[in-house]
Design a protein around this motif. Structure first.
Motif, mmCIF file in Angstrom:
data_model
loop_
_atom_site.group_PDB
_atom_site.id
_atom_site.type_symbol
_atom_site.label_atom_id
_atom_site.label_comp_id
_atom_site.label_asym_id
_atom_site.label_seq_id
_atom_site.Cartn_x
_atom_site.Cartn_y
_atom_site.Cartn_z
ATOM 1 N N ALA A 165 57.613 -33.403 99.684
ATOM 2 C CA ALA A 165 56.405 -33.975 100.280
ATOM 3 C C ALA A 165 55.350 -32.880 100.357
ATOM 4 N N ARG A 166 54.061 -33.271 100.432
ATOM 5 C CA ARG A 166 53.037 -32.218 100.486
ATOM 6 C C ARG A 166 52.463 -32.097 101.887
ATOM 7 N N LYS A 167 52.329 -30.845 102.311
ATOM 8 C CA LYS A 167 51.865 -30.562 103.664
ATOM 9 C C LYS A 167 50.360 -30.770 103.736
ATOM 10 N N MET A 168 49.908 -31.536 104.729
ATOM 11 C CA MET A 168 48.485 -31.831 104.856
ATOM 12 C C MET A 168 47.835 -31.029 105.978
ATOM 13 N N GLY A 169 48.662 -30.537 106.925
ATOM 14 C CA GLY A 169 48.074 -29.777 108.019
ATOM 15 C C GLY A 169 48.994 -29.751 109.213
ATOM 16 N N GLN A 170 48.571 -29.036 110.229
ATOM 17 C CA GLN A 170 49.369 -28.955 111.442
ATOM 18 C C GLN A 170 48.435 -28.975 112.639
ATOM 19 N N GLU A 171 48.726 -29.866 113.585
ATOM 20 C CA GLU A 171 47.948 -29.911 114.818
ATOM 21 C C GLU A 171 48.923 -29.708 115.961
ATOM 22 N N GLY A 172 48.898 -28.537 116.558
ATOM 23 C CA GLY A 172 49.832 -28.228 117.639
ATOM 24 C C GLY A 172 51.258 -28.280 117.150
ATOM 25 N N GLU A 173 52.061 -29.147 117.790
ATOM 26 C CA GLU A 173 53.474 -29.209 117.412
ATOM 27 C C GLU A 173 53.729 -30.264 116.330
ATOM 28 N N ILE A 174 52.677 -30.892 115.842
ATOM 29 C CA ILE A 174 52.855 -31.935 114.824
ATOM 30 C C ILE A 174 52.435 -31.410 113.442
ATOM 31 N N ILE A 175 53.383 -31.454 112.502
ATOM 32 C CA ILE A 175 53.060 -31.083 111.119
ATOM 33 C C ILE A 175 52.921 -32.380 110.320
ATOM 34 N N ARG A 176 51.832 -32.484 109.524
ATOM 35 C CA ARG A 176 51.634 -33.697 108.722
ATOM 36 C C ARG A 176 52.021 -33.495 107.271
ATOM 37 N N TYR A 177 52.834 -34.399 106.752
ATOM 38 C CA TYR A 177 53.248 -34.366 105.348
ATOM 39 C C TYR A 177 52.953 -35.706 104.707
ATOM 40 N N ARG A 178 52.594 -35.723 103.414
ATOM 41 C CA ARG A 178 52.485 -36.977 102.668
ATOM 42 C C ARG A 178 53.683 -37.093 101.743
ATOM 43 N N ILE A 179 54.347 -38.257 101.786
ATOM 44 C CA ILE A 179 55.567 -38.395 100.987
ATOM 45 C C ILE A 179 55.295 -38.980 99.603
#
Ligand SMILES: [Zn+2]
Length: 632
Positions: A165-179
């Motif tokens: 998956a590709r990492k889109m960003g991180q806000e605090g304790e949440i990391i965002r990935y697109r699958i």
């Protein structure tokens, strides 16, 4: 060679791992489209990291750390680019045989020996980039080679694996990935660590990339090929550099890494000579918030307004070492800041090698020294943040300082866009793999091998030679067209039109590149339209000079034809009569000039007339007409 380093002499060893996305119609373990989405996600779901213990009982320290911090992953998806397989709600489907065939073909082209049976394995990956906690991979062929100049570079294996998956960003304790990217088939080609210079690393990457492209079934564009490098020098450490996306950066990344390791070795020697030992750097932290009560430093003031703290640590006899440059604009202090950011989630660090600065005064530095009881040759590192973060950050700084005394720490690093690298995580142990029980092994039969091997594509060198011979292009242009994704289009156009191969090749390489640089979305113009353009030149409905304008117009009007582009831009080719009229007029207007210079007025006339008829008449016919008229 930068810095005049003799790479062979210092014993540089580099191995490459090339990851290339395949251009298949479906993903590796399901039927989803292997495409990335640009719109807003249709659905999202939240998962926690599970630092699963692998069979060998090892836990990735970085993943475990994130888990402890309560990091969670928000996955973003659309229904065309992912299904229950990518969400780990459904077992994987059988291996995509189209991808197997491409990987097998690549292996055969590199003289590798295909395996008898394909076994899908799971490789533990616990950073959240795979919803399953592992990446599926399978070896397709072993022990090949690729010729680079005079050297035969051994290929250890050619494998097939699913992209992450590709990492889109991180806000605090949440990391965002697109699958969407998860499950796109990748072929992985790993060389033996026999590469001895930055230049050679680039050449090998280029050669492997060429073979993969020759299959005609690989994706193109930024992010579709990624190079991992492992680099080592004696007395240094084996370093893994992940995700180098551009070929140009391969040699630069090697150069910088050698430079970094040589500097770190030197720092270690000097620190030891100064009598500092690893256990001399203590995890003793000082709350120095009071020192900065009246500070003009914005970063610190902001922290204090939030009732957070400033914590400091003393690094004995480190004065001057933190500002030592390891790579361009990258110092030992930067390396400590990377660690502090990673393990402590702080914005950065301050250290006395760069103070006073950033609004911190000489007076404050003096107070700081007193507060931590620093002596003349000591350095001080400080961080301003939440108390728990500052402690984690300084612990990481202390660890990095101890490593600096020891030498070069083993790390996994990531490539920056300028070829330098930054800390990604500690180097994990050997790849931990275990069988994927959801997918049965696939036998590679003699018959299947025969079928795949019987129509192997042309090897890059052969193609180069053939193109040069068949079309009479010069070497540079042949190389460009042969390396480009439009070499098949080139041959098709030359075969169906009478336009000269050189004109077509220049257009498909240099002209398109120049247009792209000027912001024209040339990828919007289909190959079919490009062929139409050359057919129009062939039938003299269009001039060569008008091509850039036509492409530019078509890029903005995707469903329109070349005829519509011509009439909309007023680029219809002038009839012989119309052209003659324009030439006559120009000759009359320049009568005096012609009387003075005779046939030598040609150049001036040509310029005047071409300006008027650009894109509507061939330079050839204009010049012919002018000459004829002048002679009269
Ligand atoms: Zn799917």
């Amino acid at each position: 060679m930068r810095l005049g380093i003799d790479y062979e002499k210092i014993g540089l060893k580099v191995g490459l791992e090339i990851h290339q996305q395949l251009d298949t119609s479906a993903k590796l373990f399901c039927n989803c489209k292997p495409e990335l989405f640009r719109e807003e996600p249709e659905l999202t779901f939240l998962r926690s990291l599970r630092p699963t213990q692998s069979e060998l009982g090892q836990v990735d320290p970085a993943a475990y750390f994130e888990f402890q911090k309560g990091v969670r992953i928000l996955y973003e998806a659309t229904t065309t680019t992912s299904c229950l397989v990518e969400m780990d709600e459904e077992p994987p489907h059988p291996l995509n045989m189209e991808a197997v065939e491409i990987a097998l073909r690549s292996g055969l082209m590199m003289n590798a020996k295909p395996v008898d049976e394909i076994h899908v394995m799971r490789k533990t990956v616990i950073d959240g980039s795979n919803t399953t906690g592992f990446q599926r991979t399978c070896v397709i062929a072993l022990n090949g080679d690729v010729k680079v100049g005079e050297k035969l570079v051994p290929i250890q294996h050619v494998s097939l694996e699913e992209d992450a998956a590709r990492k889109m960003g991180q806000e605090g304790e949440i990391i965002r990935y697109r699958i969407d990217r998860l499950g796109i088939p990748l072929v992985e080609v790993a060389t033996a660590p026999v590469i001895n210079s930055p230049k050679e690393a680039k050449e090998v990457a280029l050669a492997i990339g060429r073979v993969l492209r020759a299959t005609g079934k690989v994706k193109r564009g930024l992010g579709t090929i990624r190079q991992d490098l492992n680099i080592s020098i004696p007395n240094g450490a084996l370093m893994e550099i992940k995700g180098v996306q551009e070929l140009e950066l391969v040699s630069l990344a090697v150069e910088y890494e050698v430079q970094r390791q040589l500097s770190l070795i030197k720092i270690s020697e000097e620190l030891k000579k100064n009598g500092i030992e690893e256990n001399g750097v203590k995890e003793e932290f000082f709350d120095v918030t009071d020192v900065f009560k009246q500070t003009k430093c914005k970063v610190i003031r902001k922290t204090l307004e939030k009732n957070q703290q400033v914590l400091a640590v003393k690094l004995p006899k480190f004065k001057g070492f933190l500002k030592r440059e390891l790579m361009p604009d990258f110092r030992l202090g930067t390396e400590m800041a990377d660690r502090a950011r990673f393990w402590g989630r702080v914005g950065g660090i301050f250290h006395t090698d760069e103070l006073p600065a950033y609004g911190i005064t000489t007076e404050e530095v003096e107070k700081l020294k007193k507060a931590v009881k620093a002596e003349e040759h000591d350095a001080i590192v400080l961080v301003a943040d939440k108390p728990e973060n500052t402690e984690d950050a300084l612990r990481a700084v202390v660890e990095r300082a101890r490593e600096a005394i020891k030498g070069v720490p083993q790390e996994t690093r990531t490539s920056n866009p300028d070829g330098t690298t930054h800390y990604m995580r500690p180097r994990p142990g050997a790849a931990r793999m275990y069988p994927e029980t959801d997918i049965p092994p696939i036998r590679i039969t003699e018959q299947y091998l025969k079928h795949v091997g019987s129509h192997l594509p042309e090897m890059p060198e052969q193609k180069l030679e053939r193109l040069m011979k068949e079309y009479g292009l010069n070497k540079k242009l042949t190389k460009q067209i042969s390396d480009s994704e439009r070499s098949e289009l080139f041959e098709a156009i030359v075969k169906e039109s009478q336009v000269s191969p050189t004109t077509v090749a220049v257009f498909l390489t240099e002209t398109l590149k120049a247009l792209k640089r000027d912001g024209v979305q040339v990828d919007n113009v289909s190959e079919k339209r490009i062929r139409e353009i050359f057919m129009s030149i062939n039938s003299e409905e269009l001039t060569k000079e008008a091509i850039p304008d036509i492409i530019s117009w078509l890029s903005k009007h995707e469903n329109k034809s070349v005829k519509e582009a011509i009439s909309s831009l007023g680029l219809e080719v002038l009839s012989k009569k119309e052209l003659e009229k324009i030439v006559d007029k120009a000759i009359r207007a320049s009568k005096k000039l012609i009387e003075e210079r005779g046939i030598n007025a040609f150049g001036v006339l040509m310029g005047i007339i071409m300006k008027e008829v650009r894109g509507r008449a061939n330079a050839g016919s204009v010049s012919e007409l002018i000459r004829k008229k002048l002679e009269q």
